[in-house]
Design an enzyme around this catalytic site. Structure first.
Site, short mmCIF file in Angstrom:
data_model
loop_
_atom_site.label_atom_id
_atom_site.label_comp_id
_atom_site.label_asym_id
_atom_site.label_seq_id
_atom_site.Cartn_x
_atom_site.Cartn_y
_atom_site.Cartn_z
N LEU A 49 0.82 -1.21 0.00
CA LEU A 49 0.00 0.00 0.00
C LEU A 49 0.86 1.27 0.00
O LEU A 49 1.95 1.31 0.56
CB LEU A 49 -0.94 0.00 1.21
CG LEU A 49 -1.91 -1.18 1.27
CD1 LEU A 49 -2.86 -1.04 2.46
CD2 LEU A 49 -2.72 -1.33 -0.02
N HIS A 53 -3.40 4.31 -2.42
CA HIS A 53 -4.36 3.51 -1.64
C HIS A 53 -4.86 4.30 -0.43
O HIS A 53 -6.04 4.23 -0.07
CB HIS A 53 -3.70 2.22 -1.14
CG HIS A 53 -3.17 1.33 -2.22
ND1 HIS A 53 -1.84 1.12 -2.42
CD2 HIS A 53 -3.81 0.58 -3.16
CE1 HIS A 53 -1.65 0.27 -3.42
NE2 HIS A 53 -2.83 -0.06 -3.90
N GLN A 77 -5.50 -12.27 -12.54
CA GLN A 77 -5.34 -11.09 -13.37
C GLN A 77 -3.91 -10.91 -13.87
O GLN A 77 -3.61 -9.92 -14.52
CB GLN A 77 -5.83 -9.84 -12.64
CG GLN A 77 -4.99 -9.39 -11.47
CD GLN A 77 -5.68 -8.28 -10.69
OE1 GLN A 77 -6.68 -8.50 -10.01
NE2 GLN A 77 -5.16 -7.07 -10.79
N LYS A 166 -6.32 5.82 -11.64
CA LYS A 166 -5.01 5.35 -12.15
C LYS A 166 -5.22 4.15 -13.08
O LYS A 166 -4.63 4.06 -14.15
CB LYS A 166 -4.14 4.98 -10.95
CG LYS A 166 -3.02 4.02 -11.21
CD LYS A 166 -1.79 4.77 -11.59
CE LYS A 166 -0.59 3.88 -11.79
NZ LYS A 166 -0.78 2.47 -11.64
N GLN A 170 -9.88 -0.33 -15.82
CA GLN A 170 -10.41 -1.21 -14.78
C GLN A 170 -11.66 -0.59 -14.14
O GLN A 170 -12.67 -1.27 -13.92
CB GLN A 170 -9.33 -1.43 -13.72
CG GLN A 170 -9.84 -2.03 -12.41
CD GLN A 170 -8.70 -2.33 -11.46
OE1 GLN A 170 -7.95 -3.27 -11.68
NE2 GLN A 170 -8.55 -1.55 -10.42
P1 AMP Z 1 -3.76 -2.15 -6.74
O1 AMP Z 1 -3.32 -2.46 -5.35
O2 AMP Z 1 -2.64 -1.70 -7.62
O3 AMP Z 1 -4.63 -3.23 -7.34
O4 AMP Z 1 -4.69 -0.88 -6.61
C1 AMP Z 1 -5.80 -0.88 -5.77
C2 AMP Z 1 -6.62 0.35 -6.02
O5 AMP Z 1 -5.84 1.51 -5.77
C3 AMP Z 1 -7.11 0.45 -7.47
O6 AMP Z 1 -8.44 0.92 -7.49
C4 AMP Z 1 -6.16 1.43 -8.06
O7 AMP Z 1 -6.68 2.14 -9.16
C5 AMP Z 1 -5.93 2.37 -6.89
N1 AMP Z 1 -4.69 3.12 -7.07
C6 AMP Z 1 -3.45 2.61 -7.27
N2 AMP Z 1 -2.56 3.61 -7.45
C7 AMP Z 1 -3.26 4.76 -7.36
C8 AMP Z 1 -2.92 6.14 -7.48
N3 AMP Z 1 -1.68 6.55 -7.72
N4 AMP Z 1 -3.90 7.05 -7.34
C9 AMP Z 1 -5.18 6.66 -7.12
N5 AMP Z 1 -5.55 5.39 -6.99
C10 AMP Z 1 -4.62 4.45 -7.13
#
Ligand code: AMP
Length: 300
Positions: A49, A53, A77, A166, A170
């Protein structure tokens, strides 16, 4: 474990933040929050995280006192040549960030909990939005994403679920799945959190060495140039694609995967930026060992 919903989440320490691994456990925690009249939000993550996050958790806390953060590195995925095995797993640090952000409980299931009958026993697909961009580069990716998110929604049963812009495609896939399958949840998009130099924060940024980290800013610089060109009157989507491509290709450590200008709702490639519909520029590139994505909405 007992996730006591009467505890104000803001007073949690990392050690007192419950981690559930069984579906029944997290369901019980959610049921007791609901019995106390609390709204429930879900923030699905793969862990490792970071500030992006954290923003999702903060936004969720604004609307729901009971925030469930799921941490699950979802095997379905990832493609066979992708980084599933080496994806960073940092549960202790994640627990600290969740506690600081005011989460009420972490749901961190094992693979066998999420896929009791194997990885492709039953799945969900959103074909209309899944073939292009990330879907073209990563076959099967959005099937894995849609399937795991539907499972998480069914396990937790939140009022609201938060997703970052981001991962723009998705977000659109999830919104479409929820609408088409009439899933009783409200999806909330959260804007991209960036480093001071523009790089979109990502768990995969930790794969980068110093030089690559510097080179990775080329994605946001390219998108910034595209936004600037459109603001200055450029209306040809091809010309904007060319600006994106040329900027990324000017960075020797970056290898472009795609540079697209698309309708922000349907993700269809655009020819002209004159429609009343919103347009978005999307990029994917490899920098050293990391595959990075970024996007920016273009000015109307
Ligand atoms: P992940 O752990 O990469 O699967 O991301 C989990 C959630 O956090 C997803 O909805 C991502 O789009 C969001 N997320 C990841 N990086 C960012 C960021 N830099 N800004 C905003 N949301 C993010």
């Amino acid at each position: 474990m007992a996730a006591d919903s009467a505890d104000p989440a803001s007073e949690r320490t990392p050690e007192s933040l419950p981690i559930c691994s069984a579906c029944a456990e997290v369901r019980r925690a959610v049921a007791s929050a609901r019995a106390a009249g609390q709204r429930v939000a879900l923030v699905p993550t793969m862990g490792a995280l970071h500030a992006g996050h954290e923003r999702l958790i903060e936004q969720a806390r604004r609307e729901a006192p009971f925030v469930v953060v799921s941490i699950f590195v979802n095997p379905t995925q990832f493609g066979p040549a992708e980084d599933f095995e080496r994806y960073p797993r940092t549960l202790d640090a994640d627990r600290g960030l969740c506690a600081r952000g005011g989460a009420a409980v972490i749901f961190a299931p094992a693979v066998a909990t999420m896929y009791p009958h194997g990885l492709d026993a039953t799945y969900v697909e959103v074909p209309a939005l899944s073939a292009v961009l990330e879907g073209a580069s990563r076959p099967g990716h959005f099937r894995g994403v849609a399937t795991v998110v539907l499972k998480l929604l069914n396990i937790v049963g939140p009022d609201l679920a938060f997703f970052g812009e981001k991962d723009y495609q998705q977000l659109r896939v999830i919104e479409r799945m929820v609408a088409d399958l009439v899933v009783p949840v409200t999806i909330r998009p959260v804007p991209i959190v960036r480093e001071p130099d523009g790089l979109a924060v990502s768990s995969r940024n930790r794969y980068l060495n110093g030089e690559e980290r510097q080179a990775a800013t080329v994605l946001s610089r390219a998108l910034g140039r595209a936004v600037g060109a459109v603001a200055a009157g450029e209306r040809s989507a091809d010309r904007v694609r060319q600006i994106l491509r040329q900027t990324v290709e000017s960075e020797v450590l970056a290898r472009l995967d795609y540079a697209e200008v698309a309708d922000a709702e349907t993700l269809e490639p655009l020819e002209r930026l004159e429609t009343p519909r919103r347009a978005i520029a999307l990029l994917a590139a490899r920098v050293g060992p990391a595959r990075l994505i970024d996007n920016m909405v273009l000015p109307s």
